[in-house]
Scaffold this motif. Structure first.
Motif, mmCIF file in Angstrom:
data_model
loop_
_atom_site.group_PDB
_atom_site.id
_atom_site.type_symbol
_atom_site.label_atom_id
_atom_site.label_comp_id
_atom_site.label_asym_id
_atom_site.label_seq_id
_atom_site.Cartn_x
_atom_site.Cartn_y
_atom_site.Cartn_z
ATOM 1 N N LYS A 43 24.083 45.518 37.760
ATOM 2 C CA LYS A 43 23.608 44.347 38.447
ATOM 3 C C LYS A 43 23.660 43.001 37.486
ATOM 4 C CE LYS A 43 22.979 43.952 41.897
ATOM 5 N NZ LYS A 43 23.928 43.888 43.071
ATOM 6 N N GLN A 44 23.092 43.482 36.153
ATOM 7 C CA GLN A 44 23.095 42.137 35.347
ATOM 8 C C GLN A 44 24.451 41.853 35.132
ATOM 9 O OE1 GLN A 44 20.323 40.499 34.371
ATOM 10 N NE2 GLN A 44 19.313 41.767 35.841
ATOM 11 N N TRP A 45 25.531 42.770 34.821
ATOM 12 C CA TRP A 45 26.950 42.346 34.537
ATOM 13 C C TRP A 45 27.388 41.700 35.523
ATOM 14 C CZ3 TRP A 45 29.164 41.894 30.062
ATOM 15 C CH2 TRP A 45 28.645 42.562 29.166
ATOM 16 N N GLU A 46 27.000 41.801 36.959
ATOM 17 C CA GLU A 46 27.677 41.373 38.275
ATOM 18 C C GLU A 46 27.208 39.567 37.879
ATOM 19 O OE1 GLU A 46 26.620 40.433 42.725
ATOM 20 O OE2 GLU A 46 25.040 41.637 41.586
ATOM 21 N N LYS A 47 26.106 39.349 37.446
ATOM 22 C CA LYS A 47 25.675 37.977 37.357
ATOM 23 C C LYS A 47 26.376 37.425 36.024
ATOM 24 C CE LYS A 47 20.983 39.177 39.147
ATOM 25 N NZ LYS A 47 19.624 38.977 38.634
ATOM 26 N N ILE A 48 26.488 38.115 34.903
ATOM 27 C CA ILE A 48 26.874 37.453 34.056
ATOM 28 C C ILE A 48 28.564 37.524 34.052
ATOM 29 C CG2 ILE A 48 27.687 38.048 31.451
ATOM 30 C CD1 ILE A 48 25.257 39.805 31.293
ATOM 31 N N LEU A 49 29.392 38.531 34.778
ATOM 32 C CA LEU A 49 30.648 38.083 34.831
ATOM 33 C C LEU A 49 31.030 37.156 35.994
ATOM 34 C CD1 LEU A 49 31.746 41.862 34.609
ATOM 35 C CD2 LEU A 49 32.103 40.128 32.910
ATOM 36 N N ARG A 50 30.213 36.879 36.940
ATOM 37 C CA ARG A 50 30.527 35.981 38.174
ATOM 38 C C ARG A 50 30.554 34.580 37.070
ATOM 39 N NH1 ARG A 50 27.648 37.562 41.840
ATOM 40 N NH2 ARG A 50 29.608 38.409 43.077
ATOM 41 N N TRP A 51 29.453 34.210 36.166
ATOM 42 C CA TRP A 51 29.406 33.159 35.421
ATOM 43 C C TRP A 51 30.771 32.732 34.781
ATOM 44 C CZ3 TRP A 51 28.530 32.692 30.083
ATOM 45 C CH2 TRP A 51 28.517 31.186 29.936
ATOM 46 N N VAL A 52 30.909 33.958 34.040
ATOM 47 C CA VAL A 52 32.046 34.102 32.907
ATOM 48 C C VAL A 52 33.430 33.638 33.770
ATOM 49 C CG1 VAL A 52 33.528 35.354 31.649
ATOM 50 C CG2 VAL A 52 31.094 35.661 31.168
ATOM 51 N N TRP A 53 33.551 34.213 34.720
ATOM 52 C CA TRP A 53 35.064 34.033 35.418
ATOM 53 C C TRP A 53 34.878 32.428 36.153
ATOM 54 C CZ3 TRP A 53 36.802 37.585 33.397
ATOM 55 C CH2 TRP A 53 36.437 38.730 33.454
ATOM 56 N N GLN A 54 33.751 31.919 36.397
ATOM 57 C CA GLN A 54 33.646 30.445 36.623
ATOM 58 C C GLN A 54 33.938 29.653 35.520
ATOM 59 O OE1 GLN A 54 30.053 30.263 38.930
ATOM 60 N NE2 GLN A 54 30.655 31.368 40.737
ATOM 61 N N SER A 55 33.425 30.108 34.552
ATOM 62 C CA SER A 55 33.453 29.198 33.079
ATOM 63 C C SER A 55 34.853 29.270 32.615
ATOM 64 C CB SER A 55 32.375 29.587 32.316
ATOM 65 O OG SER A 55 31.109 29.701 32.696
ATOM 66 N N LEU A 56 35.402 30.460 32.669
ATOM 67 C CA LEU A 56 36.621 30.665 31.860
ATOM 68 C C LEU A 56 37.865 30.296 32.604
ATOM 69 C CD1 LEU A 56 35.934 33.448 29.520
ATOM 70 C CD2 LEU A 56 35.833 31.160 29.003
ATOM 71 N N TYR A 57 37.701 30.780 33.830
ATOM 72 C CA TYR A 57 39.167 30.900 34.744
ATOM 73 C C TYR A 57 39.103 30.050 35.767
ATOM 74 C CZ TYR A 57 40.149 34.990 31.523
ATOM 75 O OH TYR A 57 40.289 35.603 30.663
ATOM 76 N N ASP A 58 40.243 29.912 36.564
ATOM 77 C CA ASP A 58 40.391 29.119 37.763
ATOM 78 C C ASP A 58 40.050 29.939 38.846
ATOM 79 O OD1 ASP A 58 40.654 26.808 36.176
ATOM 80 O OD2 ASP A 58 42.846 26.711 36.573
ATOM 81 N N GLY A 59 40.405 31.199 38.863
ATOM 82 C CA GLY A 59 40.223 32.355 39.758
ATOM 83 C C GLY A 59 40.595 33.449 39.337
ATOM 84 N N VAL A 60 40.477 34.432 40.374
ATOM 85 C CA VAL A 60 41.126 35.708 40.136
ATOM 86 C C VAL A 60 41.797 36.265 41.333
ATOM 87 C CG1 VAL A 60 40.804 38.308 39.436
ATOM 88 C CG2 VAL A 60 39.339 36.463 38.659
ATOM 89 N N ASP A 61 43.100 36.314 41.455
ATOM 90 C CA ASP A 61 44.096 36.335 42.425
ATOM 91 C C ASP A 61 44.259 37.965 42.729
ATOM 92 O OD1 ASP A 61 45.950 34.522 44.152
ATOM 93 O OD2 ASP A 61 46.855 36.759 43.783
ATOM 94 N N ILE A 62 43.897 38.546 43.782
ATOM 95 C CA ILE A 62 44.246 40.022 43.811
ATOM 96 C C ILE A 62 45.090 40.376 45.185
ATOM 97 C CG2 ILE A 62 42.766 42.182 44.234
ATOM 98 C CD1 ILE A 62 40.238 40.281 43.559
ATOM 99 N N ASN A 63 45.757 41.598 45.111
ATOM 100 C CA ASN A 63 46.624 41.709 46.364
ATOM 101 C C ASN A 63 45.514 42.517 47.375
ATOM 102 O OD1 ASN A 63 46.478 43.736 44.542
ATOM 103 N ND2 ASN A 63 48.234 44.841 45.318
ATOM 104 N N GLU A 64 44.849 41.949 48.128
ATOM 105 C CA GLU A 64 43.718 42.414 48.619
ATOM 106 C C GLU A 64 44.226 43.655 50.009
ATOM 107 O OE1 GLU A 64 41.383 39.555 50.504
ATOM 108 O OE2 GLU A 64 40.626 38.762 48.546
ATOM 109 N N GLU A 65 45.616 43.786 50.205
ATOM 110 C CA GLU A 65 46.121 44.554 51.315
ATOM 111 C C GLU A 65 45.983 46.023 50.664
ATOM 112 O OE1 GLU A 65 49.531 43.050 48.899
ATOM 113 O OE2 GLU A 65 47.699 42.154 49.750
ATOM 114 N N ALA A 66 45.787 46.104 49.336
ATOM 115 C CA ALA A 66 45.524 47.416 48.522
ATOM 116 C C ALA A 66 44.221 48.028 48.883
ATOM 117 C CB ALA A 66 45.749 47.429 47.228
ATOM 118 N N GLU A 67 43.368 47.191 49.402
ATOM 119 C CA GLU A 67 41.716 47.617 49.432
ATOM 120 C C GLU A 67 41.643 48.993 50.410
ATOM 121 O OE1 GLU A 67 37.452 46.108 51.032
ATOM 122 O OE2 GLU A 67 38.962 44.738 50.624
#
Length: 851
Positions: free
Chosen positions: A320-344
């Motif tokens: 749960k702590q990593w969830e908060k940290i990583l969400r902040w990291v992705w927003q700070s470092l990257y423009d986004g994460v693109d996924i092929n959601e049809e594989a879900e």
């Protein structure tokens, strides 16, 4: 009791619940963020149009009922009227409160139940409640069970009785409501004590999710058709049929939950204990004790130490702590994460029934977090990750271990006890159905290209399957593409010949530098899952091959197939297209229009060979322009003097070309065979005896590992190249040829050094690479080669691998071979050393004519 009940017209279950002040004003805001997928909503509406639908929940809860009530009512469809066995007294209107109180007094003083329509002989009340009359619970409360006993019936029995006399089918639809997501573990903690589990959330977690506006998801299981059950079991009584329906509903909800949170992970202590109680491990210890003359107890102590060194210690609070940290990291470092959601949905179906092993590409330390974050956001079970022992240093090691990492040594071929303990741990995880993740390339790629696969972990997975640890195991090739890499500067130093730096605690102090710039978009692509059982059946392999050679051949072929599947799934990033376009120009500035035109040429060729350019990249020109900005931000690209203000000019400093080479390599692997084929069409006066196809076959053999072309024959690529190249102009063919020019020049440098070296005595591999780099710098200074990015340690080591395979060079065995590191082998002349002149002649002829 039935006669008495007829005198009362009180029917509290007929009142619409959302009539009170709180329900009207608070609930629309409170439940506005409840989600259901369009597919599940479509399924719900289709069932409602066919017959009576009863939602089935796991445990009784007012909040769960209100979630479904509000969700389906808000979607404009039929919604459940009341929850069976749960009092909704606080949420009804003033008149409803009066009716509830009166019915309660009747129950207290006369023991007549008016709260549900399930007294014997009153099943017709169900029809008056509409298409979705109520919700049922698989595990009802104790008080409600007592009431059912007094009525001598259960809700499921009443549903079965009603179905016998009803023309419309009744569908029982299991529902799963997800308030929060964290992996289930056996180990108790304060976190789970307060919030509960995903399968059994406490009221605290439900209220937290509602008031903190967390995403609440509703998922539907496979509907149970009661009428079909009656036809399939005509001789069963209502009670027996109700029990069978109850059992099926439990299985459906358990599988649905398993596809989201995964199986419960045993505690680290229990896993270590299980390993040391494993009869197979003890047999191994006894055999090893006889061979080494060491006591079994001493070997067992070592085995326990190894198990503690390896085993993960996953804790939900860390996730749960990593969830908060990583969400902040992705927003700070990257423009986004693109996924092929049809594989879900495909991955979820597999995860319900079989162990899943994710095998991603490996270019960055970010990979350890990225895939887990993506799976977390998709509500898929989180895997345990095989991490290198180099990451177990304090304080990172304990954090990673409690976040789901188990550690593996880089090499343990000389430590059979460690190998057996590690395999036993891996087999136990597979037996428990725990999802896993490991990097088949072994280490991180320093070049941007995929590395040849290592088969060690994969061989253990096959062994576990042969030993029936699971009925089947699914491997999911996963491709991760970055526009920019966080560790790029460190990789460049290594490519220029510097030693790899070991990870240290003080490196954490430098991490703040990473956040000073942006790194574009990350693209994650899940390939088609591979069933290892089907993979073996297609090759007519029923058991573990007897000979070592056959086993190694199987493992190597499977590893090659997986790395090719990763390559096929890999998305082409806009920055790799721009980097390739920039490197196709030499010696002068480039106008933006020329860069875009060349990038679009490469994109067109990529589409012809079936590579994917992400649709999420938006408009092509805008995505390419964004990549130019990223290169400008990193000072890899600079602006020249503008001749035309509407078409700016750019140039790449020579020392920065190697940075672009890293980005280019993420896409060049798709077009390398076509590029090499275009090189074979260059007419060489000295090689008129060779046809273009023969030249291409030679290039294919030399570069098959550099560009992972070992799975297809040269004839396949030659045919495809002929079809593609006939539609290109000469200028476009030259640009296609430029994609692999740095590889040709790098191999030319290495082959030239190999030919010129006296080889009077063997040379250490590391010294050999350093000497080749020195020669390459001299050849750049004298303009014998034109690409500074061609002289890298990775490219030169690629040549050494081919030279060893073709026996141009050979490994010199040492007396104390086991004390020497494998990466610093002694290399000398091979028995086919004379082939080197032919290879140097071909490469020299091609490069000289192209320039």
């Amino acid at each position: 009791m039935n006669k008495k009940r007829k005198r009362y017209k009180l029917k509290p279950y007929r009142f619409d619940l959302l009539q009170g002040f709180i329900a009207k004003h608070l609930f629309p805001w409170l439940f506005s963020h409840v989600e259901i997928s369009p597919d599940h909503l479509k399924k719900w509406r289709r069932l409602v149009s066919r017959g009576v639908v009863v939602p089935v929940l796991d445990f009784p809860s007012r909040i769960d009922f209100l979630v479904l009530h509000h969700l389906y009512r808000n979607k404009g469809g039929n919604y459940p009227r009341f929850p069976m066995g749960v009092s909704m007294f606080p949420w009804v209107s003033a008149r409803g409160i009066f009716v509830f109180l009166k019915a309660f007094l009747v129950w207290i003083f006369k023991k007549i139940c008016l709260f549900d329509p399930f007294a014997a002989g009153h099943e017709e009340e169900i029809a008056k409640l509409g298409r979705v009359p109520f919700t049922l619970h698989i595990h009802p409360s104790g008080a409600y069970l007592q009431r059912c006993l007094s009525l001598r019936t259960t809700p499921l029995e009443s549903v079965v009785r009603y179905q016998r006399g009803c023309d419309q089918p009744i569908y029982l639809v299991p529902h799963l409501i997800i308030y929060d997501f964290f992996p289930p573990t056996e180990k108790k903690s304060l976190y789970t004590a307060f919030w509960g589990k995903v399968s059994m959330p406490k009221w605290t977690l439900r209220m937290k999710s509602l008031f903190m506006r967390k995403r609440i998801q509703v998922r539907l299981g496979t509907p149970i058709d009661v009428r079909r059950f009656l036809k399939q079991h005509p001789t069963l009584s209502d009670t027996a049929l109700a029990r069978e329906i109850h059992r099926v509903a439990v299985v459906i909800l358990d599988k649905k939950l398993r596809g989201i949170s995964g199986p419960s992970l045993p505690s680290r202590d229990r896993m270590v204990t299980q390993l040391l109680e494993d009869p197979e491990l003890w047999r191994f210890l006894e055999v090893m004790s006889e061979e080494t003359q060491k006591p079994v107890e001493e070997l067992a102590r070592k085995a326990r130490n190894y198990a503690n060194e390896i085993a993960a210690d996953l804790r939900p609070s860390y996730v749960k702590q990593w969830e908060k940290i990583l969400r902040w990291v992705w927003q700070s470092l990257y423009d986004g994460v693109d996924i092929n959601e049809e594989a879900e949905q495909r991955l979820r179906r597999i995860a319900r029934n079989h162990p899943v092993i994710y095998v991603p590409s490996h270019k960055s330390h970010i990979d350890y977090f990225l895939l887990s974050y993506v799976l977390y956001e998709m509500n898929l079970p989180l895997p345990l990750i095989a991490a290198g022992i180099n990451l177990s240093f304090w304080p990172v090691g304990p954090v990673f271990r409690r976040s789901g990492a188990f550690f593996i040594r880089r090499s343990f071929r000389d430590n059979p006890l460690y190998a057996e303990v590690f395999y036993s741990y891996l087999r136990e995880l597979i037996r428990e159905g725990i999802p896993l993740e490991f990097f088949i390339e072994g280490g991180r790629s320093r070049t941007g290209k995929l590395i040849l696969p290592k088969k060690g972990m994969l061989s253990m997975v096959f062994r576990a399957l042969f030993e029936k640890a699971a009925t089947d195991i699914y491997v999911v090739p996963t491709a991760v593409s970055y526009e920019r890499i966080v560790e790029e500067e460190g990789y460049i130093r290594e490519l220029k010949g510097d030693e790899k730096r070991k990870e240290r605690t003080r490196d954490l102090l430098r991490i703040r530098k990473i956040f000073r710039k942006r790194y574009g978009t990350v693209y994650v692509r899940f390939g088609k899952p591979v069933s290892l059982k089907r993979y073996l059946r297609n090759r007519q392999i029923e058991g573990l091959p007897e000979s070592v050679e056959q086993r190694q051949e199987l493992y190597q072929k499977a590893a090659d197939d997986i790395i090719r599947a990763i390559q096929k799934a890999m998305a082409v990033t806009p920055s790799s297209l721009v980097a390739a376009a920039l490197l196709s120009f030499r010696g002068r500035g480039m106008r933006q229009s020329e860069i875009m035109e060349t990038a679009e040429l490469y994109l067109r060729l990529l589409e012809e060979v079936g590579a994917e350019f992400p649709k999420g990249s938006g408009e092509t020109k805008r995505a390419l322009s964004r990549s130019l900005e990223l290169f400008m931000q990193d000072n890899v690209l600079q602006k020249g003097i503008d001749i035309d203000a509407t078409d700016p000019t750019y140039f790449v400093p020579p020392e920065k070309r190697i940075h672009l080479e890293f980005s280019k390599n993420m896409m060049v692997i798709h077009l390398a065979p076509l590029s090499l084929y275009s090189w074979s069409l260059v007419q060489m006066p000295k090689e008129r005896s060779r046809s273009p196809y023969q030249v291409f076959v030679t290039l294919h053999q030399i570069f098959k590992y550099e560009f992972l072309m070992f799975s297809e024959s040269p004839l396949h690529w030659a045919r495809q190249g002929h079809l593609v190249l006939k539609s290109l102009t000469e200028k476009e063919i030259i640009k296609l040829r430029n994609l692999t020019m740095s590889a040709l020049e790098g191999y030319f440098v290495a082959a030239t050094f190999t030919m010129k070296e006296t080889w009077e005595k063997p040379v250490r591999e590391k010294k050999l690479v350093r000497d080749m780099i020195s020669l390459g710098k001299d050849m750049i200074a004298t303009s014998q080669i034109v690409c500074p990015e061609s002289v890298t340690s990775a490219t030169l080591q690629g040549w050494i691998r081919i030279a060893l395979e073709r026996r141009i060079l050979g490994i010199v065995r040492e007396k104390e071979e086991q004390s020497q590191k494998r990466r610093d082998r002694l290399i000398g002349k091979g028995e086919n050393f004379r082939e080197i002149e032919e290879i140097v002649g071909i490469l020299d002829g091609l490069l000289s004519l192209h320039s």
